[in-house]
Design an enzyme around this catalytic site. Structure first.
Site, PDB file in Angstrom:
ATOM      1  N   ASP A 541       0.895  -1.342  -0.082  1.00  0.00           N
ATOM      2  CA  ASP A 541       0.161   0.125   0.252  1.00  0.00           C
ATOM      3  C   ASP A 541       0.787   1.233  -0.001  1.00  0.00           C
ATOM      4  OD1 ASP A 541      -1.898   2.152   0.342  1.00  0.00           O
ATOM      5  OD2 ASP A 541      -3.035   0.942   2.011  1.00  0.00           O
ATOM      6  N   HIS A 542       0.723   1.884  -1.137  1.00  0.00           N
ATOM      7  CA  HIS A 542       1.799   3.007  -1.270  1.00  0.00           C
ATOM      8  C   HIS A 542       1.361   4.158  -0.316  1.00  0.00           C
ATOM      9  CE1 HIS A 542       5.011   5.011  -2.827  1.00  0.00           C
ATOM     10  NE2 HIS A 542       4.962   4.688  -4.374  1.00  0.00           N
ATOM     11  N   ARG A 543       0.381   4.135   0.391  1.00  0.00           N
ATOM     12  CA  ARG A 543      -0.132   5.212   1.386  1.00  0.00           C
ATOM     13  C   ARG A 543       0.578   5.205   2.598  1.00  0.00           C
ATOM     14  NH1 ARG A 543      -6.256   4.178   1.831  1.00  0.00           N
ATOM     15  NH2 ARG A 543      -5.466   2.300   2.301  1.00  0.00           N
TER      16      ARG A 543
END
Length: 570
Positions: A541-543
């Site tokens: 998850d790039h968040r």
């Protein structure tokens, strides 16, 4: 005394379940905790136990039906207690209990139901086509529905939701004011489809008077121009128009026969019969199949006639329809789809690819495999990978976290519950091995093997698939190399393992000695040799984390897999 049993809440967040099969029949003697039905929710397949010792009085739902939690699905005559009359049960039935499949009209004489004692709860089909939702095909009016109570089986309620209709606005044509599927369709078409329904009814009436098969009229076509669309004709052709169709107000049939009729698209009241029970027509499964086959042959003949007048277009459509199959999208399959959709569209996915030389791991596993088998444990590569993943997660805890969007916080987990994705006949399931950091390889292997088998047998408990902090999936088991796995929400990382294969690799002199002189005059040794290579695909998850952290995590993981002796220090 009659004991009513409601579909229990078999798992957190489960609102309804599909009654897959009955394990008992009406009249069977059961003991407390004996399984009586199999119910599939969007989590798992579970067995529903009997709550008492006694006799099965009535099955109030049919196999294949979606039943809301809290609906009465079965009743029992409790052992050692007096048997109550069925009419008393009918009077005291509550609204929630009446939301299951309607039991139908009481049979003459004995009030207790038997296997063949059900009667159809649907209204007379001709009356429904004529657009009179208040008629039931009988001479006397049905009693009015009490204020505030709506009687409809679960499938009808679901259909109403799909059509965007409120059940309070639909007048039921079934016994006691129950709402049928035809009532929902009629309400959905009211206003825009009244002319089409009336035209179809006229066509049916004309066909009955002349003895010719009636052809429904599509009001959307210009007047004077015959419809040539085969799909429209075959879908809207009423079964009652067939010359061999019967015309009854009610029919006896076992629940399995009724289910077969629904699957075949057959009206039970139209099926010719040769048997009777208590003076009433009784339909057998064989009669339903024969009638359905006759209808199909008639439709094929009709299709051929249409094809001749439409330049072969209808024939092409008919052939296409025969090659298609519609599979219900619900239960575990739908739950998987909903989960994947939620994860894919809520978490920005990025996948990092790498591979690692696992020649030492292959040799280590080969040496330990026989010792594990001596203890009755099958040792695969997965326990080694799980231990290596946990070691890397300790160094990069962001991969072992969860994003709390409401609180706008990243929650790092200080425990390590690793899920292992398993392909089953029902779809992908993810059993979770808890506290992997506290267990040895053999214990991990034993627990993992047991959970995987339970998942494949559909006997796994809901809690055994919850609480994971990181997931591993193995695409190499079917020969895959790399993948872009979807994160198991609300986790933030998932690792896909490819197939271990021998590939050429350049190694230094300590592994493959071969002397040569480089440009500086120093002696070096390099060799291209076959090595066992494991492909890795890490989706994250790039968040929550950046690509650099994901790459470092993968490098650390590769280090442990390259030299499995390091795991002894964990």
């Amino acid at each position: 005394m009659v004991r009513e049993f409601k579909l229990p809440d078999v798992g957190e967040g489960v609102a309804e379940g599909e009654l897959v099969s009955w394990l008992v029949e009406e009249g069977d003697t059961v003991s407390e905790d004996q399984p009586v039905a199999e119910v599939e929710t969007d989590k798992a397949l579970v067995e529903v136990p009997a709550p008492v010792n006694g006799t099965v009085r009535e099955l109030r739902a049919e196999a294949g039906e979606m039943v809301p939690v809290g609906t009465v699905i079965i009743t029992f005559d409790v052992e050692g207690e007096p048997v109550e009359d069925a009419s008393e049960d009918e009077e005291t039935e509550s609204e929630a209990e009446r939301s299951s499949e309607p039991p139908g009209v009481d049979e003459p004489g004995d009030g207790d139901g038997d296997e063949a004692g059900e009667t159809t709860a649907d209204a007379d089909r001709d009356t429904e086509h004529a657009g009179d939702p208040g008629a039931t095909g009988g001479e006397t009016d049905e009693p009015a529905t009490p204020a505030g109570r709506v009687f409809a089986p679960p499938r009808v309620r679901r259909l109403a939701r799909e059509e965007g209709l409120s059940l309070d606005e639909i007048r039921g044509s079934g016994p006691g004011g129950r709402i049928t599927e035809a009532d929902v369709y009629a309400a959905a078409e009211e206003g825009s489809g009244e002319s089409a329904v009336a035209a179809s009814t006229d066509a049916v009436d004309a066909g009955e008077e002349t003895g010719e098969p009636a052809q429904p009229v599509d009001s959307s076509e210009p007047r004077g121009e015959p419809a040539t669309d085969l799909q429209t004709r075959t879908e809207r052709q009423p079964l009652e128009s067939a010359p061999e169709a019967a015309d009854r107000d009610r029919t006896l049939a076992a629940p399995a026969t009724r289910r077969l009729a629904r699957e075949e698209g057959v009206d039970l009241d139209a099926v010719p019969v040769t048997e009777e029970r208590d003076g009433e027509a009784f339909v057998t499964p064989e009669a339903v199949r024969e009638y359905a086959e006759a209808q199909r042959r008639a439709q094929e003949a009709d299709a051929a006639a249409v094809s001749a007048g439409a330049g072969g277009r209808a024939e092409t459509e008919a052939e296409s329809g025969q090659r298609e199959e519609r599979i219900p999208y619900r239960g575990v399959r739908k739950a998987i789809g909903d989960q994947m959709e939620r994860s894919k569209y809520s978490a920005p996915h990025v996948t990092h690819f790498d591979d690692v030389d696992v020649t030492e791991l292959v040799e280590t596993r080969t040496r330990l495999k026989e010792r594990a088998e001596a203890q009755g444990i099958r040792l695969t590569y997965m326990p080694f990978v799980m231990k290596a993943v946990v070691a890397a997660l300790k160094e990069y805890p962001l991969l072992n976290s969860q994003l709390d969007e409401e609180a706008e916080e990243i929650v790092q987990k200080n425990y390590y519950n690793v899920g292992v994705a398993v392909a089953t006949e029902a779809g992908l399931m993810v059993p979770v091995v808890e506290n992997v950091d506290r267990k040895g390889l053999l214990q991990i292997a034993s627990e993992m093997n047991e959970l995987i088998q339970k998942a494949k047998d559909r006997s796994i408990a809901l809690e055994e698939m919850q609480g994971g902090t990181f997931t591993i999936t193995n695409v190499g088991g079917i020969g895959g190399t790399y993948a872009t796995p979807i994160i198991n929400h609300p986790e933030v990382g998932i690792l896909a393992l490819g197939s271990i294969e021998e590939k050429p690799r350049v190694v230094d002199g300590s592994e493959a000695p071969r002397a040569s002189d480089d440009a500086s005059g120093e002696t070096t040794s390099k060799e291209i040799v076959p090595r066992h290579v494991l492909p890795l695909s890490l989706s994250f998850d790039h968040r929550v984390l950046d690509g650099a952290i994901a790459a470092r995590f993968t490098n650390t993981l590769a280090e442990y897999l390259r030299d499995p002796e390091l795991l002894l220090l964990e």
